[in-house]
Design an enzyme around this catalytic site. Sequence first.
Site, mmCIF file in Angstrom:
data_model
loop_
_atom_site.group_PDB
_atom_site.id
_atom_site.type_symbol
_atom_site.label_atom_id
_atom_site.label_comp_id
_atom_site.label_asym_id
_atom_site.label_seq_id
_atom_site.Cartn_x
_atom_site.Cartn_y
_atom_site.Cartn_z
ATOM 1 C CG ASN A 1 -0.397 -0.299 2.516
ATOM 2 O OD1 ASN A 1 0.693 -0.894 2.601
ATOM 3 N ND2 ASN A 1 -1.081 0.089 3.568
ATOM 4 C CG ASN B 1 -1.581 11.540 -1.300
ATOM 5 O OD1 ASN B 1 -2.181 12.552 -0.984
ATOM 6 N ND2 ASN B 1 -0.599 11.543 -2.181
ATOM 7 C CB ALA B 2 -0.831 14.278 2.859
ATOM 8 C CE1 TYR C 1 -4.677 10.807 6.348
ATOM 9 C CE2 TYR C 1 -6.205 9.221 7.281
ATOM 10 C CZ TYR C 1 -5.117 10.045 7.419
ATOM 11 O OH TYR C 1 -4.440 10.100 8.613
ATOM 12 C CD GLU D 1 -5.360 -5.989 -1.543
ATOM 13 O OE1 GLU D 1 -4.832 -4.857 -1.412
ATOM 14 O OE2 GLU D 1 -6.161 -6.461 -0.719
ATOM 15 C CB CYS E 1 -10.808 -2.544 0.571
ATOM 16 S SG CYS E 1 -10.132 -1.704 -0.873
HETATM 17 ZN ZN LIG Z 1 -7.891 -2.345 -1.207
#
Ligand SMILES: [Zn+2]
Lengths: 161, 161, 161, 161
Positions: free
Chosen positions: A67, A70-71, A73, A80, A111
Amino acid sequence: MTHIEVPESLRDEIKASHGAKQLPQEIQSQLFEAAVRAKSKSYSPYSKFPVGAAVLTESGEVFLGCNVENASYGGAICAERTAFVKAVSEGQQKFLAVGVVTNLKSFASPCGFCRQFMVEFGKDLQVYLFQEDGSVQFYVLRELLPHSFGPEDLEQFNAQA
Amino acid sequence: MTHIEVPESLRDEIKASHGAKQLPQEIQSQLFEAAVRAKSKSYSPYSKFPVGAAVLTESGEVFLGCNVENASYGGAICAERTAFVKAVSEGQQKFLAVGVVTNLKSFASPCGFCRQFMVEFGKDLQVYLFQEDGSVQFYVLRELLPHSFGPEDLEQFNAQA
Amino acid sequence: MTHIEVPESLRDEIKASHGAKQLPQEIQSQLFEAAVRAKSKSYSPYSKFPVGAAVLTESGEVFLGCNVENASYGGAICAERTAFVKAVSEGQQKFLAVGVVTNLKSFASPCGFCRQFMVEFGKDLQVYLFQEDGSVQFYVLRELLPHSFGPEDLEQFNAQA
Amino acid sequence: MTHIEVPESLRDEIKASHGAKQLPQEIQSQLFEAAVRAKSKSYSPYSKFPVGAAVLTESGEVFLGCNVENASYGGAICAERTAFVKAVSEGQQKFLAVGVVTNLKSFASPCGFCRQFMVEFGKDLQVYLFQEDGSVQFYVLRELLPHSFGPEDLEQFNAQA
Ligand SMILES: [Zn+2]
Ligand SMILES: [Zn+2]
Ligand SMILES: [Zn+2]
Ligand SMILES: [Zn+2]
């Protein structure tokens, strides 16, 4: 890049089973190790929740993803999806299996964003959820995203017009 | 904004059934009409695939959403997410049902992105897929995103630490 | 929904100036108050960084947006995008100004995702950054996203073909 | 993976100039060729707008990215972000330059999503926009995303608390 040898006969069996026939223990272990290695590269200063993924192509290539946050979000890209865009950008679009690992002491499932992203390339993808201790849970992507919205819907829409 | 009266006893029944008990025909029709109205506002110059969604809160408010696309395709926000952020930004976080309609002559299911977005607010959400002719298909969100990754996973992760 | 009366002559002046001519103090204050109100609805359990936005349409409607986050961090939708999809889903596509406020004791600018999302509807959008104490910083969107990629690029691409 | 040798003295000059000092013609050409190669892998059945990107790390590694689209349009990941997550997932977080190429007969700039994603790793990134005929336009990322929202804002926010 890692390579995992998947005998053609096994590949055919998996495809014939629409993903239901699991990979042998040894290959699962290689996938697990690849996912763990991928996790170590995670850029997750905001969630502090590193995730690693390893996707195995039909041709036996393995692509590692983590993953990248980033600031803002909403800019985060999951492990993935990282693994998948890596593979696609190297000319791969046929996938057998993905392995995912987190630091959770339970199984963390991809997710919905990643399920949607992966289903673009096929519903029969094998999904192996790993815990750090090597325990594993197995799904086929179609089980994780039933009644999915995919390319075929847009094709039908265009055919309708 | 539209309001749909949902008797408290019905609301309780739905919650007790974890979403399985469907809304009466009349309320489904109101949801359908709201979704159709929402679709008419769609900004979808790229996909040319307008989608409308209507989300019904526990308090009986209905929020209408359409898809809003972007020249950078990845910027598109679907109808369902539009409806949800509208509701949340008006102080609503408890949802009973969402209705979705497209121009497809088949049932189009919410994409994985929207399933993930909606599951943040509860797995028991009722999902009504409508076609323009009023035909309907019914799911509970947990069926569309089984083994979902949600707030409880991050809570467990924090508890672990 | 809030309404802010913008006299037609002022609207014309702003458009003629390509966004450079600022709104009068009083309207800026109304925009600020709307943004603060929007912020109070923020669903931001992960970043704990609530943001409020208020977008003013040419017709004088004001739509309030807050950030809505997700356990899958990449699912977050910012306050500005929430305000915009709300407006679009209510039939509005012409915007004069957006106001943004956070709890930061400095000016927080819209992220690149939101700049891209907003530029779809025009580069002359006025952007007012507010702090809680009412202090303000002013930009025109074209300054925040110079050389932007937008609908005109895709149009040119289609014309090329 | 490609490697481009960037002499340490040049690297230091670029950093000292905050990205303003351009790469020599020869290295720009290598970046251009890498981006063109990347573009050939694009999965863009919806936009039919293939994009290629090549990012050059401080250590001289080059990572190739293409856009990867999704039937749910909002799922698309651009070429630049693909290149960046590839690099990060291979342990790289320090970048000198990115090159981008499309089939447009004009210069196509990174979208706001990608600008935001890239700025996480530094504002001094060099951005080379290429056309297929080899013509080039040069920016430093800070010019393309002025007054950006980044990690430093969240740090300040946490310090405030
Ligand atoms: Zn995901
Ligand atoms: Zn969706
Ligand atoms: Zn934003
Ligand atoms: Zn982009």
